[in-house]
Design an enzyme around this catalytic site. Sequence first.
Site, short mmCIF file in Angstrom:
data_model
loop_
_atom_site.label_atom_id
_atom_site.label_comp_id
_atom_site.label_asym_id
_atom_site.label_seq_id
_atom_site.Cartn_x
_atom_site.Cartn_y
_atom_site.Cartn_z
N ASP A 210 44.26 65.89 16.66
CA ASP A 210 44.37 67.21 17.26
C ASP A 210 43.33 68.02 16.50
O ASP A 210 43.54 68.34 15.32
CB ASP A 210 45.76 67.81 17.07
CG ASP A 210 45.88 69.14 17.79
OD1 ASP A 210 44.91 69.93 17.73
OD2 ASP A 210 46.91 69.40 18.42
N HIS A 211 42.20 68.32 17.13
CA HIS A 211 41.09 68.83 16.33
C HIS A 211 41.39 70.20 15.71
O HIS A 211 40.74 70.60 14.77
CB HIS A 211 39.77 68.84 17.11
CG HIS A 211 39.74 69.78 18.26
ND1 HIS A 211 40.10 69.41 19.53
CD2 HIS A 211 39.42 71.08 18.32
CE1 HIS A 211 39.98 70.46 20.32
NE2 HIS A 211 39.57 71.49 19.62
N HIS B 245 48.15 71.64 20.77
CA HIS B 245 47.54 72.53 19.78
C HIS B 245 48.50 73.62 19.30
O HIS B 245 48.65 73.86 18.12
CB HIS B 245 46.28 73.18 20.34
CG HIS B 245 45.27 72.20 20.85
ND1 HIS B 245 44.88 71.10 20.13
CD2 HIS B 245 44.57 72.15 22.01
CE1 HIS B 245 43.98 70.41 20.82
NE2 HIS B 245 43.78 71.03 21.97
P1 NAD Z 1 33.26 62.01 29.74
O1 NAD Z 1 33.67 61.80 31.15
O2 NAD Z 1 32.09 62.87 29.44
O3 NAD Z 1 32.93 60.58 29.12
C1 NAD Z 1 33.73 59.47 29.32
C2 NAD Z 1 33.12 58.23 28.69
O4 NAD Z 1 33.95 57.14 29.05
C3 NAD Z 1 31.70 57.88 29.18
O5 NAD Z 1 30.93 57.44 28.08
C4 NAD Z 1 31.95 56.69 30.10
O6 NAD Z 1 30.86 55.77 30.13
C5 NAD Z 1 33.16 56.06 29.48
N1 NAD Z 1 33.90 55.25 30.44
C6 NAD Z 1 34.34 55.63 31.67
N2 NAD Z 1 34.94 54.59 32.28
C7 NAD Z 1 34.88 53.55 31.42
C8 NAD Z 1 35.30 52.20 31.48
N3 NAD Z 1 35.88 51.67 32.56
N4 NAD Z 1 35.08 51.42 30.40
C9 NAD Z 1 34.45 51.90 29.30
N5 NAD Z 1 34.03 53.16 29.19
C10 NAD Z 1 34.22 53.97 30.24
O7 NAD Z 1 34.55 62.47 28.96
P2 NAD Z 1 34.65 63.26 27.56
O8 NAD Z 1 34.62 64.70 27.82
O9 NAD Z 1 33.68 62.68 26.59
O10 NAD Z 1 36.14 62.95 27.11
C11 NAD Z 1 36.59 61.66 26.69
C12 NAD Z 1 38.06 61.77 26.36
O11 NAD Z 1 38.28 62.68 25.29
C13 NAD Z 1 38.91 62.28 27.52
O12 NAD Z 1 40.15 61.64 27.51
C14 NAD Z 1 39.09 63.75 27.21
O13 NAD Z 1 40.28 64.26 27.75
C15 NAD Z 1 39.16 63.70 25.70
N6 NAD Z 1 38.75 64.95 25.09
C16 NAD Z 1 37.52 65.50 25.32
C17 NAD Z 1 37.15 66.68 24.70
C18 NAD Z 1 35.78 67.28 24.92
O14 NAD Z 1 35.49 68.25 24.23
N7 NAD Z 1 34.96 66.78 25.81
C19 NAD Z 1 38.04 67.32 23.83
C20 NAD Z 1 39.29 66.74 23.61
C21 NAD Z 1 39.63 65.57 24.24
#
Ligand code: NAD
Length: 487
Positions: A178-179, A241
């Site tokens: 949880d950042h 959070h």
């Molecule tokens: P994003 O959609 O930008 O990236 C997703 C990544 O997953 C990509 O690199 C994609 O290639 C990969 N991916 C998709 N399908 C795949 C598969 N079948 N096999 C392997 N890799 C696969 O998403 P994001 O924003 O980077 O978020 C990733 C996770 O982190 C999500 O669950 C999101 O809820 C969580 N998260 C993101 C943030 C943020 O700031 N972006 C913050 C908190 C939590």
Amino acid sequence: MAARVVPVEPFDLTVFGATGDLAKRKLLPALYHRMRAGQAPADSRIIGAARSDLNQESFRRMAEAALKEFVPAGDLDQRAVANLLAALDYVQVDAADPAGWPNLAKTLDGSTRVRAFYLSVAPDFFGQICERLQAADCLTPEARLVVEKPLGRDLDSAQSLNRRLASIFDERHVYRIDHYLGKETVQNLMALRFANALFEPLWNARHVDHVQITVAEQVGIGGRGAYYDQNGAMRDMMQNHLLQLLCLTAMEPPAAFEPKAVRDEKLKVLRSLKPIDGLTSVIRGQYRPTATEAGYKEDAGNPDSHTESFVALKAEVANWRWNGTPFYLRTGKRLRARMSEIAVVFKEAPHSIFPAESGWAPPNVLAIRLQPDEGITLSLTIKDPGPGGMRLREAPMDMTFAAAMGAKAGAMPDAYERLVMDVIRGDQTLFMRDDEVEAAWAWMDPVIHAAETASKPPAVYDSYSSGPEDALMLMHQDGRRWRDIEA
Ligand code: NAD
């Protein structure tokens, strides 16, 4: 004065979803900063794993572009960038396809270093990725797993996710991020409470009138509309959070600042939360369109949406320390400013010795600010300086960390820097345990259920306001008021 940096051992960190937003915006910059600071050794390996057809060279180019975009130009130093890029490798894998996984195993093979797998992908893939890691023989007995929200969408799904992870990784090796917990101010809340003799004697219902926790965002739901509409503010922010911040504020002093003791105390807080009856003391809202910007429903692509982009609620911690001191929590999108804080509002002085014309002595407030400028303010009542008799006025004792530490504004380390290094160090103190996540869902589930089955839609609020009028009433009816949402 530069902070003392204790280097970690060289490590192998595999980042799934390495081409995604989180990896580019947060993880790669965090690793860059830690390497530049000399904490992450340059001979560590960061292995990008994603579906895109990249190789080591093209992944390095992608990473370089991400650093240029997300690291402030003044912090980009060519040697440090070159060091990070040299540490990068890439393996193409798809969670849904067994091809590619033996390559990952080969890349890791023979290394006896700390091995961690960061799943920066949608949680639907968590189980599958863990199973493929195991099947491809990528795991050592001490291998660590890092996952981030959303961790389930209710108690049932959180339990089944936890069970699936537990079938492969021991809980000792699971790091649920949880950042918010990686923010300097949040850790400072613990330093403030447990390293000073001053506050702890006052930290209870006898002296604290109430606590307000606000996480306000100015942005709307933007491009995440469809995803957000399935979740809403309660699942996206409140369950994780805000409840985590509540736990750190309300918990008993742990016996030591170590993972089990801290997490046990947080768990006790979650289990002490009084169940909310239906939607009493819960206010939900959706933001209105402006002349130039769409409103919530349009952003969500769902004209009939009942999902909330704002929620305020009154929580009660039913234990000896807090009986009678409510915790008001609110979070929302498209609010007046981007501002996150925990405000501990103390009771008024029991008796005033000053004549009425001296003015009113407002209660002391200890405000722990998480965003935008991390810091702590204690508001005190003092005598207005100069002649004119005994006039009282409020004066803040302000400590903005960046200023207090002599660092330039914005130089505070990002939460991910601390958290990624904690994973490598093997310190779970700032990560959520399985039972904590489940306890938080257990408390939220009935509230979410009541919201989802309510006939009354969320109240509509003006974009860039403080949220719906009803949220103000939630406090007014108790004779209290929210603090202003201001940057
Ligand atoms: P994003 O959609 O930008 O990236 C997703 C990544 O997953 C990509 O690199 C994609 O290639 C990969 N991916 C998709 N399908 C795949 C598969 N079948 N096999 C392997 N890799 C696969 O998403 P994001 O924003 O980077 O978020 C990733 C996770 O982190 C999500 O669950 C999101 O809820 C969580 N998260 C993101 C943030 C943020 O700031 N972006 C913050 C908190 C939590």
